[in-house]
Design a protein around this motif. Structure first.
Motif, mmCIF file in Angstrom:
data_model
loop_
_atom_site.group_PDB
_atom_site.id
_atom_site.type_symbol
_atom_site.label_atom_id
_atom_site.label_comp_id
_atom_site.label_asym_id
_atom_site.label_seq_id
_atom_site.Cartn_x
_atom_site.Cartn_y
_atom_site.Cartn_z
ATOM 1 N N TYR A 122 0.818 -1.209 0.000
ATOM 2 C CA TYR A 122 0.000 0.000 0.000
ATOM 3 C C TYR A 122 0.857 1.266 0.000
ATOM 4 C CZ TYR A 122 -3.465 -3.467 1.372
ATOM 5 O OH TYR A 122 -4.263 -4.570 1.415
ATOM 6 N N LEU A 123 0.203 2.368 -0.291
ATOM 7 C CA LEU A 123 0.904 3.649 -0.332
ATOM 8 C C LEU A 123 1.542 3.971 1.017
ATOM 9 C CD1 LEU A 123 -0.130 6.807 -2.177
ATOM 10 C CD2 LEU A 123 0.439 7.034 0.229
ATOM 11 N N ARG A 124 0.877 3.577 2.099
ATOM 12 C CA ARG A 124 1.435 3.854 3.417
ATOM 13 C C ARG A 124 2.772 3.161 3.625
ATOM 14 N NH1 ARG A 124 -3.013 0.285 6.844
ATOM 15 N NH2 ARG A 124 -2.256 -1.784 6.199
ATOM 16 N N ASP A 125 2.967 2.005 2.983
ATOM 17 C CA ASP A 125 4.248 1.300 3.085
ATOM 18 C C ASP A 125 5.358 2.100 2.410
ATOM 19 O OD1 ASP A 125 2.946 -0.863 4.345
ATOM 20 O OD2 ASP A 125 2.404 -1.716 2.403
ATOM 21 N N PHE A 126 5.029 2.797 1.328
ATOM 22 C CA PHE A 126 6.020 3.613 0.633
ATOM 23 C C PHE A 126 6.294 4.912 1.389
ATOM 24 C CE2 PHE A 126 4.795 0.652 -2.614
ATOM 25 C CZ PHE A 126 5.949 0.463 -3.354
ATOM 26 N N VAL A 127 5.306 5.373 2.156
ATOM 27 C CA VAL A 127 5.548 6.526 3.023
ATOM 28 C C VAL A 127 6.549 6.160 4.107
ATOM 29 C CG1 VAL A 127 4.489 8.108 4.676
ATOM 30 C CG2 VAL A 127 3.295 7.549 2.557
ATOM 31 N N VAL A 128 6.415 4.959 4.648
ATOM 32 C CA VAL A 128 7.387 4.474 5.637
ATOM 33 C C VAL A 128 8.769 4.366 5.002
ATOM 34 C CG1 VAL A 128 8.033 2.515 7.092
ATOM 35 C CG2 VAL A 128 5.644 3.257 6.998
ATOM 36 N N LEU A 129 8.832 3.851 3.774
ATOM 37 C CA LEU A 129 10.103 3.758 3.064
ATOM 38 C C LEU A 129 10.714 5.144 2.865
ATOM 39 C CD1 LEU A 129 12.258 2.251 1.394
ATOM 40 C CD2 LEU A 129 10.749 2.488 -0.594
ATOM 41 N N LEU A 130 9.892 6.106 2.558
ATOM 42 C CA LEU A 130 10.374 7.478 2.367
ATOM 43 C C LEU A 130 11.019 7.999 3.647
ATOM 44 C CD1 LEU A 130 10.555 10.023 0.624
ATOM 45 C CD2 LEU A 130 8.262 10.633 1.414
ATOM 46 N N ILE A 131 10.403 7.734 4.775
ATOM 47 C CA ILE A 131 10.967 8.156 6.060
ATOM 48 C C ILE A 131 12.302 7.453 6.306
ATOM 49 C CG2 ILE A 131 10.609 8.142 8.563
ATOM 50 C CD1 ILE A 131 7.595 8.339 8.003
ATOM 51 N N GLN A 132 12.352 6.149 6.015
ATOM 52 C CA GLN A 132 13.591 5.387 6.209
ATOM 53 C C GLN A 132 14.716 5.930 5.321
ATOM 54 O OE1 GLN A 132 12.117 1.474 5.256
ATOM 55 N NE2 GLN A 132 11.570 1.002 7.383
ATOM 56 N N LEU A 133 14.396 6.220 4.067
ATOM 57 C CA LEU A 133 15.414 6.742 3.154
ATOM 58 C C LEU A 133 15.909 8.113 3.593
ATOM 59 C CD1 LEU A 133 14.025 5.740 -0.376
ATOM 60 C CD2 LEU A 133 16.082 4.867 0.739
ATOM 61 N N ASN A 134 15.020 8.925 4.137
ATOM 62 C CA ASN A 134 15.443 10.227 4.648
ATOM 63 C C ASN A 134 16.417 10.083 5.807
ATOM 64 O OD1 ASN A 134 14.199 12.836 3.503
ATOM 65 N ND2 ASN A 134 12.458 11.425 3.489
ATOM 66 N N ILE A 135 16.148 9.125 6.674
ATOM 67 C CA ILE A 135 17.054 8.882 7.811
ATOM 68 C C ILE A 135 18.417 8.401 7.316
ATOM 69 C CG2 ILE A 135 17.445 7.456 9.856
ATOM 70 C CD1 ILE A 135 14.392 7.464 10.274
ATOM 71 N N VAL A 136 18.406 7.450 6.375
ATOM 72 C CA VAL A 136 19.659 6.938 5.815
ATOM 73 C C VAL A 136 20.446 8.051 5.133
ATOM 74 C CG1 VAL A 136 20.636 5.407 4.051
ATOM 75 C CG2 VAL A 136 18.799 4.579 5.528
ATOM 76 N N THR A 137 19.749 8.897 4.389
ATOM 77 C CA THR A 137 20.405 10.012 3.699
ATOM 78 C C THR A 137 21.047 10.969 4.692
ATOM 79 O OG1 THR A 137 18.778 9.858 1.906
ATOM 80 C CG2 THR A 137 20.056 11.886 2.047
ATOM 81 N N ALA A 138 20.352 11.276 5.769
ATOM 82 C CA ALA A 138 20.892 12.176 6.789
ATOM 83 C C ALA A 138 22.126 11.579 7.459
ATOM 84 C CB ALA A 138 19.819 12.482 7.839
ATOM 85 N N VAL A 139 22.075 10.291 7.758
ATOM 86 C CA VAL A 139 23.227 9.614 8.380
ATOM 87 C C VAL A 139 24.429 9.622 7.436
ATOM 88 C CG1 VAL A 139 24.091 7.391 9.211
ATOM 89 C CG2 VAL A 139 21.820 8.177 9.901
ATOM 90 N N LEU A 140 24.183 9.342 6.162
ATOM 91 C CA LEU A 140 25.277 9.340 5.183
ATOM 92 C C LEU A 140 25.897 10.731 5.049
ATOM 93 C CD1 LEU A 140 23.700 7.107 2.383
ATOM 94 C CD2 LEU A 140 25.696 6.539 3.785
ATOM 95 N N TYR A 141 25.071 11.759 5.096
ATOM 96 C CA TYR A 141 25.592 13.128 4.993
ATOM 97 C C TYR A 141 26.517 13.448 6.175
ATOM 98 C CZ TYR A 141 25.784 18.208 4.810
ATOM 99 O OH TYR A 141 26.225 19.503 4.773
#
Length: 506
Positions: free
Chosen positions: A354-373
């Protein structure tokens, strides 16, 4: 009249592409963001031009290509040339255009709906509004929808095609070019971006979505070897062509004989061989261990000095290894980057409904991106600055950061398109909210025949450089050549796409 083949001109070109220190990470990110924003703009514009069964299919296809070219090619081209010193203003204008189209579309569609749904329709809508619309949206079925991955992979190819020719003209700022040793130039992301874009969709990454279809490691090795043959052939052909016709080259980029295609083929075969003994689920750990070990060798074992100055400390190119030391040694870093990409792909490819699962993925990717930065900043300040030439640890982290940021931006675009269509803000007939994503898209066409697209870009870049003095060209001539060049290669892959042709030689 062309000055190609003139020794002094060749030397001038080599000096022009040398001694670059790059630009800021922030400025690079602004240029990279032009493609996701252009993708959203394209998706919002196409419905107004191509909606309706009374319009001829051929005309719709032509208009769709024109809109796609205008939205997807011109923004990044202008952002790395004309708008290079005004990136914030240019991107703000693009974003405002997208917001305006959303607001205008909502107003127009709402007015049409009010006219059509009189009487009983009002009652039905009133009943449906008992449950908040956003809750319905969170349950939209998105199984198998991963357009954002396709778009991000194509964006690497598109950006590289624009940059490799634009860099030869004076309208392209030198700070966006490849750096000599350390730094983050716009073009430094090229080879790393290609490696990540392949790794996230390789069989070791996609097996999490279809574990029952996983092939044997030996079969994967044979497949990797076969698919590397075109890259090896292209690498050898490029070497022979450059040495035969005297085409200018930047020796400190890969070496005297090495090149981009040879790096890709070696990384592809080496990683397939490692997967014979390494479980794919351990890809992330292996990438971390290998990149840290490689960084240790660079700093503490003299490997960085070897890359900079050669085995004798005088920048000698006499032996085969000395002559190609940058290309050979950097493969270690690129192998680590490939395994990191596989781990990223395993996250992206997990089944989601569902779309909500991709919203969760979006949050996870944002966290990973911030950590990598944060990791990139710490490594650059405390260990060693980003170096594409060495493909060091900071470079691996920076490349991952850029790729994750692009994935975040494209995922936001995909979710925005789906939500806008579901809300009725786009004039698509029917209730299929995935229609804008399924429409033939220029990015999909590039992604489908990526090798052909990049090969055409390289051939045309060489032809342009052999036929004119690009450094002396006026701004008007430069833009005319660049737009024509991009129009040709985009039109070729677009025609292949609508004709359902996929080019593969293995």
């Amino acid at each position: 009249m062309s000055t190609f083949g003139n020794a002094s001109y060749t030397k001038l070109r080599e000096e022009y592409v040398s001694k670059r220190n790059g630009t800021t990470v922030y400025e690079n990110n602004l240029v990279f963001a032009s493609v996701p924003i252009g993708t959203l703009l394209c998706a919002l514009l196409i419905p107004w031009f191509c909606n309706g069964s009374r319009v001829n299919t051929t005309i719709q296809t032509s208009v769709r290509f024109a809109v796609a070219f205008f939205c997807l090619v011109l923004p990044p081209l202008l952002c790395c040339t004309m708008f290079a010193d005004h990136l914030e203003g240019a991107l703000t204008s693009f974003v405002c255009a997208c917001v305006g189209l959303l607001v205008f579309g909502d107003a127009v569609v709402s007015r049409r709906t009010e006219r059509r749904d009189r009487g009983d329709g009002r009652k039905e809508r009133a009943k449906s509004e008992v449950t908040p619309r956003w809750k319905h949206m969170m349950l939209l079925d998105m199984k198998g929808r991963r357009a954002y991955i396709c778009w991000s992979r194509a964006a690497v190819n598109l950006g590289s095609a624009i940059a490799i020719l634009a860099y030869d003209f004076a309208i392209f700022p030198g700070r966006f070019g490849k750096t000599e040793v350390y730094g983050t130039g716009l073009m430094d992301h090229g080879v790393g971006g290609f490696i990540i874009s392949h790794a996230i969709v390789c069989s070791e990454a996609t097996e999490v979505a279809r574990p029952a279809k996983r092939g044997s490691p030996c079969a994967s090795l044979v497949k990797a070897a076969k698919s590397s043959i075109p890259l090896l052939m292209l690498g050898l052909a490029r070497l022979i062509a450059i040495k035969t016709i005297g085409y200018h080259e930047h020796v400190t980029e890969y070496g005297v004989h090495w090149n981009f295609f040879l790096t890709l083929s070696v990384v592809k075969i080496a990683c397939a061989g490692i997967f014979l003994i390494l479980p794919p689920k351990m890809s992330g750990i292996f990438a971390l261990v290998l990149s840290v070990l490689y960084q240790y060798l660079l700093i503490n074992c003299g490997l960085a000095d070897f890359l900079k100055y050669g085995s004798d400390g005088t920048d000698s190119r006499e032996t085969l290894i000395d002559a190609n030391r940058e290309g050979l040694v950097s493969c270690i870093g690129y192998i680590a980057l490939y395994f990191a990409g596989v781990q990223l792909g395993r996250i992206l490819m997990k089944p989601r409904q569902y779309l909500r699962d991709f919203v969760v993925l979006l949050i996870q990717l944002n966290i990973v991106t911030a950590v990598l930065y944060v990791c990139m900043q710490v490594l650059s300040g405390e260990v060693e600055a980003v170096s594409r030439k060495m493909a060091n640890l900071a470079f691996v982290v920076w490349t991952l950061f850029v790729c994750c940021l692009m994935l975040v931006e494209f995922l936001i675009v995909e979710l925005t398109i789906i939500c806008a269509t579901s809300y009725g803000q786009l004039p698509y007939s029917g209730t299929d909210y995935t229609q804008p994503i399924r429409e033939p898209c220029l990015l999909s066409a590039i992604n489908r025949n990526g090798l052909l697209f990049f090969l055409l870009a390289n051939i045309l870049t060489g032809l342009v450089n052999m036929s004119m003095d690009t450094l002396a060209a006026s701004s008007g001539v430069a833009y005319l050549v660049l737009i024509t060049y991009m129009l040709v290669i985009c039109l070729v892959v677009w025609i292949f796409h609508i004709k359902n042709i996929t080019t593969k030689v293995w």
